[in-house]
Design a protein around this motif. Structure first.
Motif, PDB file in Angstrom:
ATOM      1  N   GLU A 108       0.828  -1.212   0.000  1.00 19.63           N
ATOM      2  CA  GLU A 108       0.000   0.000   0.000  1.00 19.63           C
ATOM      3  C   GLU A 108       0.863   1.263   0.000  1.00 19.63           C
ATOM      4  N   ARG A 109       1.978   1.163  -0.694  1.00 20.40           N
ATOM      5  CA  ARG A 109       2.895   2.297  -0.845  1.00 20.40           C
ATOM      6  C   ARG A 109       2.980   2.678  -2.318  1.00 20.40           C
ATOM      7  N   PRO A 110       3.456   3.889  -2.610  1.00 20.89           N
ATOM      8  CA  PRO A 110       3.422   4.380  -3.988  1.00 20.89           C
ATOM      9  C   PRO A 110       4.455   3.756  -4.926  1.00 20.89           C
ATOM     10  N   ASN A 154       8.506  15.193  -2.257  1.00 25.14           N
ATOM     11  CA  ASN A 154       7.125  15.322  -1.786  1.00 25.14           C
ATOM     12  C   ASN A 154       6.436  13.970  -1.601  1.00 25.14           C
ATOM     13  N   ILE A 155       7.193  12.895  -1.602  1.00 22.98           N
ATOM     14  CA  ILE A 155       6.603  11.556  -1.589  1.00 22.98           C
ATOM     15  C   ILE A 155       5.781  11.277  -0.338  1.00 22.98           C
ATOM     16  N   ASP A 156       6.180  11.819   0.789  1.00 22.40           N
ATOM     17  CA  ASP A 156       5.424  11.566   2.021  1.00 22.40           C
ATOM     18  C   ASP A 156       4.015  12.147   1.924  1.00 22.40           C
ATOM     19  N   LYS A 157       3.885  13.349   1.408  1.00 22.95           N
ATOM     20  CA  LYS A 157       2.567  13.968   1.239  1.00 22.95           C
ATOM     21  C   LYS A 157       1.754  13.198   0.201  1.00 22.95           C
ATOM     22  N   MET A 158       2.397  12.811  -0.884  1.00 21.82           N
ATOM     23  CA  MET A 158       1.713  12.110  -1.966  1.00 21.82           C
ATOM     24  C   MET A 158       1.286  10.702  -1.549  1.00 21.82           C
ATOM     25  N   SER A 159       2.036  10.095  -0.661  1.00 21.77           N
ATOM     26  CA  SER A 159       1.755   8.720  -0.241  1.00 21.77           C
ATOM     27  C   SER A 159       0.367   8.559   0.352  1.00 21.77           C
ATOM     28  N   VAL A 160      -0.073   9.538   1.106  1.00 21.35           N
ATOM     29  CA  VAL A 160      -1.384   9.469   1.743  1.00 21.35           C
ATOM     30  C   VAL A 160      -2.482   9.404   0.679  1.00 21.35           C
ATOM     31  N   ALA A 161      -2.419  10.280  -0.303  1.00 17.91           N
ATOM     32  CA  ALA A 161      -3.430  10.301  -1.365  1.00 17.91           C
ATOM     33  C   ALA A 161      -3.362   9.037  -2.223  1.00 17.91           C
ATOM     34  N   LYS A 163      -2.289   6.087  -1.307  1.00 18.58           N
ATOM     35  CA  LYS A 163      -2.797   4.959  -0.515  1.00 18.58           C
ATOM     36  C   LYS A 163      -4.324   4.912  -0.571  1.00 18.58           C
ATOM     37  N   LYS A 164      -4.975   6.063  -0.482  1.00 14.72           N
ATOM     38  CA  LYS A 164      -6.440   6.124  -0.567  1.00 14.72           C
ATOM     39  C   LYS A 164      -6.926   5.655  -1.940  1.00 14.72           C
ATOM     40  N   LYS A 165      -6.270   6.135  -3.001  1.00 11.71           N
ATOM     41  CA  LYS A 165      -6.654   5.714  -4.359  1.00 11.71           C
ATOM     42  C   LYS A 165      -6.424   4.223  -4.546  1.00 11.71           C
ATOM     43  N   ASN A 166      -5.327   3.724  -4.009  1.00 10.48           N
ATOM     44  CA  ASN A 166      -4.978   2.310  -4.108  1.00 10.48           C
ATOM     45  C   ASN A 166      -6.062   1.449  -3.443  1.00 10.48           C
ATOM     46  N   LYS A 167      -6.464   1.810  -2.235  1.00 11.02           N
ATOM     47  CA  LYS A 167      -7.493   1.047  -1.527  1.00 11.02           C
ATOM     48  C   LYS A 167      -8.821   1.074  -2.274  1.00 11.02           C
TER      49      LYS A 167
END
Length: 177
Positions: A108-110, A154-161, A163-167
């Motif tokens: 669940e990571r980018p 900016n990967i940490d900020k992008m990771s949250v979004a 992860k949501k799209k992935n789920k």
């Protein structure tokens, strides 16, 4: 699935490219040395190179392994089991390898898709394929080192979004039997 756990080395990135001679013009094999050098020079990330199993003896891969093997921030992984290596990375960089989806669903990571030849995808009508259409649901498609530098910072900020799209994407997937 790997759950976010404290033991994850937040400083590891894995580069996993597809079989080198599969679709030559989409492979990043010719950029691999520049990519590894870029990551070591322009970030504090540890770089894990994981070639396709059939490319372990590819001359470019072997040359990179020899060049960087003494660098403490470079890891060459040719293990048969990717569980441990995937579970201890922050994100994955690939060209168009199927392992992108394995990695994304498993961790669940980018995923960063480094694709310099988007025209080839359009020309060959690959953009009709779910693999290419769904890339933005598990990661980011980039085509330059300048964009790569921006994404990494900016990967940490992008990771949250992501992860949501992935789920959300996983919930829409339908399996037969």
């Amino acid at each position: 699935k790997i759950r976010n756990k404290k033991s994850i080395n937040k400083n590891n990135v894995i580069i996993a490219i597809t079989l080198v001679n599969h679709i030559d013009k989409l492979s990043i094999i010719n950029l691999l040395e520049k990519l590894v050098g870029f990551l070591i020079t322009n970030s504090k990330l540890n770089v894990i190179l994981r070639p396709h199993p059939r490319d372990r003896n590819n001359k470019v891969i072997l040359r990179l392994k020899k060049k960087y093997i003494r660098n403490q921030r470079f890891i060459y992984d040719d293990s048969d089991d990717y569980y441990e290596i995937y579970s201890n990375t922050k994100f994955l960089i690939t060209d168009y390898s199927g392992t992108a989806y394995t990695y994304a669903f498993f961790t669940e990571r980018p995923v960063i898709f480094f694709m310099q030849n988007q025209k080839i995808i359009k020309y060959n009508k690959f953009s009709r394929l779910h693999y290419f259409r769904d890339r933005n649901k598990i990661g980011i498609v980039i085509n330059s080192f300048k964009k790569l530098k921006y994404v990494i910072s900016n990967i940490d900020k992008m990771s949250v979004a992501i992860k949501k799209k992935n789920k959300k994407f996983q919930k829409k997937m339908i399996f037969l039997n």
